[in-house]
Each structure stands twice: as structure tokens, then as C-alpha cells.
Design an enzyme around this catalytic site. Sequence first.
Site, PDB file in Angstrom:
ATOM      1  CB  CYS A 393       4.775  -0.312   0.522  1.00  0.00           C
ATOM      2  SG  CYS A 393       5.975  -0.288   2.211  1.00  0.00           S
ATOM      3  CG  HIS A 530       1.161  -2.245   3.157  1.00  0.00           C
ATOM      4  ND1 HIS A 530       1.743  -3.304   2.217  1.00  0.00           N
ATOM      5  CD2 HIS A 530       2.393  -1.816   3.509  1.00  0.00           C
ATOM      6  CE1 HIS A 530       2.749  -3.181   1.849  1.00  0.00           C
ATOM      7  NE2 HIS A 530       3.120  -2.603   3.126  1.00  0.00           N
ATOM      8  CD  GLU A 532      -1.900  -4.196   0.893  1.00  0.00           C
ATOM      9  OE1 GLU A 532      -0.782  -4.821   0.917  1.00  0.00           O
ATOM     10  OE2 GLU A 532      -1.862  -3.003   0.428  1.00  0.00           O
TER      11      GLU A 532
END
Length: 563
Positions: A393, A530, A532
Site C-alpha cells: 500500500c 493488502h 496479508e
Amino acid sequence: MTKFVFVTGGVVSSLGKGIAAASLAAILESRGLKVTLIKLDPYLNVDPGTMSPFQHGEVFVTEDGAETDLDLGHYERFITTRMKRSNNFTSGQIYKNVLEKERRGDYLGKTVQVIPHVTNEIQEFVKRGAGIGSHSGDDAKFGVGEPVDVAIVEIGGTVGDIESLPFLEAVRQLSLKMGPTNTAFVHLTYVPFIAAAGELKTKPTQHTVQKMREIGIQPDVLLCRADRPIPDEEREKISLFTNVALHGVISVWDADTIYKVPRMLHEQGLDEMICMKLQLLTKPANLSRWDRLVKEVEHPRREITIAMAGKYTELSDSYKSLNEALRHAGIQHHAKVNIEYVDSETLTPETAGELSKFDAILVPGGFGKRGIEGKIVAAQYAREHGIPYLGICLGMQVATIEYARHKAGLAGANSTEFEPDGPHPVIALIDEWQDADGSIQKRDANSDLGGTMRLGAQSSDVKAGTLAHEIYGDVVTERHRHRYEANQKYLQRLQDAGLVISAITQREKLTEMVELPRSVHPWYVGVQFHPEFKSTPWDGHPLFSSYIAAALEHHAALQKEAA
């Protein structure tokens, strides 16, 4: 019929209600039940999207674009059910919806009160999260979860807090309506060890249960947190004074990995008690994959250290999903991943040499100007010294800014977020995009901060022959949370200077991934999304797996040089 388990907490906060709830869900899922989890947050914010990471920790983003509590990240990592907007709601959402109904006249002139209007609204939100729709306009507005066998509802805050009272009253009423065989209450409490006295103290637990009983709730199970196993003598004392059966007083001691908690709870019979209370006939629990996971965590074959350059380094919860994703990737490679936080506010060209000892460098997401130049220094050092780099990001944006300044000849390049009138705004505000559902979103500099970012799952095309294509294939679909993007006016200039735009959206031509060619750098990638949020301990995530593989190679090269 859907059964409900309500998880509450007492004495102090941060005891691990989210981990306890997720662990119970994982055990029940291993017994063949379809399970979901719902998080109720008593704060008045509509969602955590505008809250400081120091106050709240990470904001977890769901596939459908909801900004939610970080506990939903634990939920997704522990069970197979994917969380949605309907799995998390706050007092702010509840009161906002009640007041909107009052303005429309939905209450037909009645005096609007906490009981019954707010408590009824809470119950409707809970039922929607469990897949029980009300066939009203709110179903479409807030979404309805998939039907499940068991819904585990975690109530944030601590019993005794003023903010939590409407939620506790609402679930008390819901349990009364549904009957004793369809609801269960699990209360997480704290049993402190007083070093001066050399003993565990049960009085705080007695008092928190007393407070619950005053509200009208009798816990079925107590999960007693302590830094050590609680002896039977203390458990008997707790049972006597709380009116909870002895086998329902469960010791939950500190563990060196959260992945041990499901086995800890199962061996003390938590899932069996819940199934008996809810009259659920299931197959026996099978936690073998959790045992294999713990074995991998405890017996790594290699070890590496990642530098994470950010500004929220004082609170690791700010990067909870990211930390877990790195560890998941380590598990895939039989390696222990150590994460060392580097405060980007202290990172300068003069101090950048301290990054040389790390096996890889990562710049995570974030907002605001503070610490931004330090992050740019980290990206530059990784690029110039061949250290594997992952920018997420904002981390992709600073890599773009750094490359523009030092390789594309764009002196003073910056983001309009940090320098609105800079000479080269290589990062700028997105003013229009298309969401996954086909709707067109438009924003400008005057839009509200809350709920106005590009959120949720978005797809883009991946350029053939790139590292991104090796990782993702032709299309990448990941979750987003941002309002700034690479400025299209500068993309050609950056590409001419050697930066590879490896993933881009079809309609808006928004840059989703950048990288350097392998001939220039072994592993240098920035992503606007993102990744994750989609990593699990079982499968990891392909991007993080590739990143950790590169870090292991760099570590081996450093060791060879030192030998």
C-alpha cells in the site's frame, strides 16, 4: 436452528477473547459443524476506519469492503468461513441506524429508548451475522451471513463498562427468547498471580461473575487466564463462588504461540461442554492439523530477520495480519521469521546502514506525512543494496516516489497526500473507480474520511513475464484500503526509467503492482493492495512465500560472504 455462544470478558481487557472465540470455533469446525463468528464493539465510532492504530490496532478489511476489528483477522485465520460486513458492528452503527429509523418515523411516534429499541436493533444485527435475515431493508444495507450451525458472538469491552451494558442486555434477552438449549455463555476472566504473596487470586473472577449475574447472565463456562496453569484447589474455589460447575472452570495459561490454544481448550473439554449444552451431536474433534502446525512453529530449520520500517512500531497490533502473514510464509519454508521494527521517523540516509544486517526489508501501509521520508530511505537502501523489498500500500507508493526521485530524474517527486502542491505528484488521489459489484465510486478532496476509501476485493491484470505473473498468474484479486494511487501521467516516465508496472486495472488503469526486473534486483516488489488479509497458517500466501524465499536466499548469501 442456529445455536449461539456468547463470549464475554471481565476484570481487564486484552485477555484474548478473540483468540479464545476463534479457538472454540476451530474446534467446533473440526467436529463437522459450520461455524461463524461475530464481533460486537461497544465504541461509538461507526467503524474503526478512522481510528488511530495506537488506539485500536489494525483495521481488518473483508472481501466485501468492510473496515472491521482486528479480531476478524484471527477468525479468518482459524476457520474456513470468510468474514463479511455483517460479522462486525459497533454501537455507532446501532445508534446511527436507530436514529435514522426514528427520523423516518418507523417507530410510529414512540419514545425511542435503549430498551427495547437499541437492544432489539442489536439482536437483529446479531441474527443477520448468523445468517438469519429479517426480510427488511436492513438485510440489503448491512448484509446477511451464510446460515450456520453455531454462531460465536464475541462482545468487546469488559463486563461492568457502561458502553457494554446494552449489548449484554440484548444477548440476555436473545438467550431467553431462544431457550437454554440454543445458547451458551462463555466468560473469559483473569486470575492474577501476586508475587509478594506467592499465590493466585480468585477474587477478581468472583466479582466479575457477580457483576454478570446482576445483569441476569449466568456463565456456563469460565476461561480463567493466568500466566500459569491454575491448580485444582483454586478452580474448586472459583466454581464454588461463581456457581459454575467445576468442569466448566477451565485454565487458560500463557502460550508461546496462539496456535496451541485450540488443543489447550479441547483437552479440558470446552467443546464437549458446549456441544452438550447446545444438544449438538457431532463427530469427535480432530485437531491433528493444529498439532502439525505447532510442530512446524516449534521446530524451524532456518531463521531470518525482516526489517519492518513503519511509524506504528510501538504497538505490534497495528500490523497484526502482516506479522502473521510473514510467519505463515516462514512455516511454508520451515523457517522462523523474526520481525524487527524500525521507526521510520528515525531513519535517515546517515542511519540507513543499520538496514544492512537484515535479510529483507518491508514497508507496510499507513497514512499521513510523519515518518514518510524514513520509509523512502528504506526503499532506496533496499533497491541500491540488492536486499529483498516488499512495499505494501503506502510501501508501494514510497517505492514509486523513491524511484521517481533517484532514477527517473523527477526531483521533488512526492504524493499529494504529503505535498499537495509539489512539482511532481507521482502519487495522487483516486477520483473514480469501479467496485467489484460493478458500482462506480467517485471521490474528491472534500469527501469524508470515514468509509470513502477504495475498499475490499478488487481485480487487475498481471503482465506476462514478470515476477508478479510468476506469483499470481494472469489475474490478481486482493483486498484494498487506500485513497491514493500512482499518478497515470507519470507512468510512462517511470517505465522509461526501468520501473515495471506489473499489474494494472482494466477500466481505470490504476497501478496495482510495481517491480524491478530480476536483471536489476533479485526481488523488489510494491503492491497497492493488502495481501496479508488473505494469508492463513495452512496455505500461507503466494506473495509472502516468494518474498520469504528471496529473504532466505539473501540470508544464505550473507552467510557465505561472512564465512
